[in-house]
Design a protein around this motif. Structure first.
Motif, PDB file in Angstrom:
ATOM      1  N   ARG A  75       0.836  -1.205   0.000  1.00 22.93           N
ATOM      2  CA  ARG A  75       0.000   0.000   0.000  1.00 22.93           C
ATOM      3  C   ARG A  75       0.869   1.253   0.000  1.00 22.93           C
ATOM      4  O   ARG A  75       0.601   2.213  -0.721  1.00 22.93           O
ATOM      5  CB  ARG A  75      -0.948  -0.017   1.203  1.00 22.93           C
ATOM      6  CG  ARG A  75      -1.794   1.233   1.359  1.00 22.93           C
ATOM      7  CD  ARG A  75      -2.681   1.553   0.186  1.00 22.93           C
ATOM      8  NE  ARG A  75      -3.568   0.464  -0.122  1.00 22.93           N
ATOM      9  CZ  ARG A  75      -4.241   0.372  -1.266  1.00 22.93           C
ATOM     10  NH1 ARG A  75      -4.113   1.296  -2.203  1.00 22.93           N
ATOM     11  NH2 ARG A  75      -5.037  -0.640  -1.482  1.00 22.93           N
ATOM     12  N   LEU A  76       1.923   1.247   0.806  1.00 24.76           N
ATOM     13  CA  LEU A  76       2.818   2.400   0.862  1.00 24.76           C
ATOM     14  C   LEU A  76       3.442   2.664  -0.502  1.00 24.76           C
ATOM     15  O   LEU A  76       3.500   3.806  -0.962  1.00 24.76           O
ATOM     16  CB  LEU A  76       3.904   2.159   1.915  1.00 24.76           C
ATOM     17  CG  LEU A  76       4.850   3.319   2.204  1.00 24.76           C
ATOM     18  CD1 LEU A  76       4.087   4.528   2.753  1.00 24.76           C
ATOM     19  CD2 LEU A  76       5.920   2.884   3.194  1.00 24.76           C
ATOM     20  N   SER A  77       3.861   1.615  -1.174  1.00 27.81           N
ATOM     21  CA  SER A  77       4.459   1.806  -2.497  1.00 27.81           C
ATOM     22  C   SER A  77       3.425   2.312  -3.501  1.00 27.81           C
ATOM     23  O   SER A  77       3.748   3.120  -4.375  1.00 27.81           O
ATOM     24  CB  SER A  77       5.112   0.512  -2.995  1.00 27.81           C
ATOM     25  OG  SER A  77       4.146  -0.454  -3.278  1.00 27.81           O
ATOM     26  N   LYS A  78       2.182   1.867  -3.376  1.00 28.20           N
ATOM     27  CA  LYS A  78       1.127   2.368  -4.271  1.00 28.20           C
ATOM     28  C   LYS A  78       0.886   3.857  -4.061  1.00 28.20           C
ATOM     29  O   LYS A  78       0.690   4.604  -5.019  1.00 28.20           O
ATOM     30  CB  LYS A  78      -0.173   1.601  -4.041  1.00 28.20           C
ATOM     31  CG  LYS A  78      -0.169   0.207  -4.594  1.00 28.20           C
ATOM     32  CD  LYS A  78      -1.490  -0.485  -4.309  1.00 28.20           C
ATOM     33  CE  LYS A  78      -1.505  -1.897  -4.830  1.00 28.20           C
ATOM     34  NZ  LYS A  78      -2.785  -2.571  -4.557  1.00 28.20           N
ATOM     35  N   VAL A  79       0.911   4.282  -2.806  1.00 27.29           N
ATOM     36  CA  VAL A  79       0.706   5.706  -2.511  1.00 27.29           C
ATOM     37  C   VAL A  79       1.857   6.526  -3.098  1.00 27.29           C
ATOM     38  O   VAL A  79       1.635   7.555  -3.743  1.00 27.29           O
ATOM     39  CB  VAL A  79       0.564   5.949  -0.993  1.00 27.29           C
ATOM     40  CG1 VAL A  79       0.516   7.443  -0.681  1.00 27.29           C
ATOM     41  CG2 VAL A  79      -0.681   5.252  -0.447  1.00 27.29           C
ATOM     42  N   TYR A  80       3.082   6.058  -2.874  1.00 30.74           N
ATOM     43  CA  TYR A  80       4.233   6.772  -3.432  1.00 30.74           C
ATOM     44  C   TYR A  80       4.178   6.808  -4.958  1.00 30.74           C
ATOM     45  O   TYR A  80       4.454   7.839  -5.575  1.00 30.74           O
ATOM     46  CB  TYR A  80       5.542   6.142  -2.965  1.00 30.74           C
ATOM     47  CG  TYR A  80       5.937   6.519  -1.556  1.00 30.74           C
ATOM     48  CD1 TYR A  80       5.866   7.834  -1.101  1.00 30.74           C
ATOM     49  CD2 TYR A  80       6.400   5.557  -0.667  1.00 30.74           C
ATOM     50  CE1 TYR A  80       6.238   8.175   0.176  1.00 30.74           C
ATOM     51  CE2 TYR A  80       6.786   5.884   0.620  1.00 30.74           C
ATOM     52  CZ  TYR A  80       6.700   7.202   1.039  1.00 30.74           C
ATOM     53  OH  TYR A  80       7.068   7.528   2.314  1.00 30.74           O
ATOM     54  N   ALA A  81       3.819   5.715  -5.580  1.00 32.35           N
ATOM     55  CA  ALA A  81       3.724   5.680  -7.043  1.00 32.35           C
ATOM     56  C   ALA A  81       2.638   6.637  -7.529  1.00 32.35           C
ATOM     57  O   ALA A  81       2.816   7.317  -8.546  1.00 32.35           O
ATOM     58  CB  ALA A  81       3.444   4.263  -7.520  1.00 32.35           C
ATOM     59  N   PHE A  82       1.528   6.698  -6.801  1.00 25.84           N
ATOM     60  CA  PHE A  82       0.430   7.603  -7.162  1.00 25.84           C
ATOM     61  C   PHE A  82       0.896   9.059  -7.167  1.00 25.84           C
ATOM     62  O   PHE A  82       0.476   9.842  -8.010  1.00 25.84           O
ATOM     63  CB  PHE A  82      -0.724   7.420  -6.167  1.00 25.84           C
ATOM     64  CG  PHE A  82      -1.886   8.332  -6.399  1.00 25.84           C
ATOM     65  CD1 PHE A  82      -2.866   8.012  -7.333  1.00 25.84           C
ATOM     66  CD2 PHE A  82      -2.030   9.514  -5.677  1.00 25.84           C
ATOM     67  CE1 PHE A  82      -3.956   8.850  -7.541  1.00 25.84           C
ATOM     68  CE2 PHE A  82      -3.112  10.356  -5.886  1.00 25.84           C
ATOM     69  CZ  PHE A  82      -4.074  10.020  -6.816  1.00 25.84           C
ATOM     70  N   THR A  83       1.776   9.397  -6.220  1.00 21.56           N
ATOM     71  CA  THR A  83       2.249  10.778  -6.114  1.00 21.56           C
ATOM     72  C   THR A  83       3.496  11.034  -6.962  1.00 21.56           C
ATOM     73  O   THR A  83       4.068  12.119  -6.902  1.00 21.56           O
ATOM     74  CB  THR A  83       2.547  11.146  -4.641  1.00 21.56           C
ATOM     75  OG1 THR A  83       3.538  10.255  -4.127  1.00 21.56           O
ATOM     76  CG2 THR A  83       1.296  11.087  -3.795  1.00 21.56           C
ATOM     77  N   GLY A  84       3.904  10.027  -7.743  1.00 25.96           N
ATOM     78  CA  GLY A  84       5.046  10.209  -8.627  1.00 25.96           C
ATOM     79  C   GLY A  84       6.392  10.037  -7.948  1.00 25.96           C
ATOM     80  O   GLY A  84       7.430  10.337  -8.533  1.00 25.96           O
ATOM     81  N   GLN A  85       6.407   9.538  -6.727  1.00 26.68           N
ATOM     82  CA  GLN A  85       7.652   9.331  -5.986  1.00 26.68           C
ATOM     83  C   GLN A  85       8.104   7.879  -6.195  1.00 26.68           C
ATOM     84  O   GLN A  85       8.054   7.059  -5.294  1.00 26.68           O
ATOM     85  CB  GLN A  85       7.440   9.627  -4.504  1.00 26.68           C
ATOM     86  CG  GLN A  85       6.993  11.045  -4.241  1.00 26.68           C
ATOM     87  CD  GLN A  85       6.673  11.255  -2.784  1.00 26.68           C
ATOM     88  OE1 GLN A  85       7.510  11.014  -1.922  1.00 26.68           O
ATOM     89  NE2 GLN A  85       5.461  11.711  -2.503  1.00 26.68           N
ATOM     90  N   ASN A  86       8.556   7.619  -7.413  1.00 22.03           N
ATOM     91  CA  ASN A  86       8.859   6.244  -7.805  1.00 22.03           C
ATOM     92  C   ASN A  86      10.005   5.628  -7.014  1.00 22.03           C
ATOM     93  O   ASN A  86       9.960   4.436  -6.692  1.00 22.03           O
ATOM     94  CB  ASN A  86       9.144   6.175  -9.299  1.00 22.03           C
ATOM     95  CG  ASN A  86       7.901   6.490 -10.101  1.00 22.03           C
ATOM     96  OD1 ASN A  86       6.789   6.254  -9.653  1.00 22.03           O
ATOM     97  ND2 ASN A  86       8.085   7.056 -11.281  1.00 22.03           N
ATOM     98  N   GLU A  87      11.019   6.408  -6.687  1.00 21.46           N
ATOM     99  CA  GLU A  87      12.144   5.849  -5.919  1.00 21.46           C
ATOM    100  C   GLU A  87      11.680   5.417  -4.529  1.00 21.46           C
ATOM    101  O   GLU A  87      12.070   4.358  -4.046  1.00 21.46           O
ATOM    102  CB  GLU A  87      13.289   6.876  -5.826  1.00 21.46           C
ATOM    103  CG  GLU A  87      14.550   6.305  -5.215  1.00 21.46           C
ATOM    104  CD  GLU A  87      15.060   5.058  -5.931  1.00 21.46           C
ATOM    105  OE1 GLU A  87      15.482   4.113  -5.237  1.00 21.46           O
ATOM    106  OE2 GLU A  87      15.044   5.014  -7.172  1.00 21.46           O
TER     107      GLU A  87
END
Length: 128
Positions: free
Chosen positions: A102-114
């Protein structure tokens, strides 16, 4: 099935019907109820094997509710709230995969891919 479990299922149904605000209200109520239950009974729940199972059940449902509310916040474009609940998931189940995903999905949603990749890597090494 207890009351909170039924509420969680109702919230999931509302989420599927794209009634995100209504589902968030229900998920928030469920999370509050579980937090209250944890604070009242944490020592008692961890004393013997029978109640340890109940504690695991409460934790699992709490994490599921946190996952659902995080997903709903993403749907209404509130990633800061989604991020908060994803971190709560990890705090309550540090060796479970759901929180890191879930945390990675949130980061990906906000464009914070790293950060998204980093969360997945951290989760992979923790649950291994």
């Amino acid at each position: 099935m207890d009351l909170q479990d039924r509420k969680l299922k109702k919230g999931i149904l509302l989420f599927k019907e794209t009634k995100y605000i209504d589902s968030i209200r229900i998920f928030r109520d469920v999370i509050r109820a579980y937090k209250l239950e944890f604070s009242k009974q944490k020592e008692q729940l961890l004393k013997n094997d029978n109640t340890k199972q109940e504690y695991k059940f409460l934790t699992k449902n709490f994490v599921n509710a946190s996952d659902c509310i995080s997903a709903a916040y993403l749907k209404i474009d509130q990633p800061e709230n989604a991020l908060r609940y994803a971190k709560v998931m990890i705090r309550y189940q540090p060796f479970g995969c759901k929180g890191y995903l879930r945390l990675s999905k949130v980061y990906a949603f906000t464009g914070q891919n790293e950060e998204a990749y980093s969360s997945l890597r951290k989760g992979y090494w923790k649950i291994r």
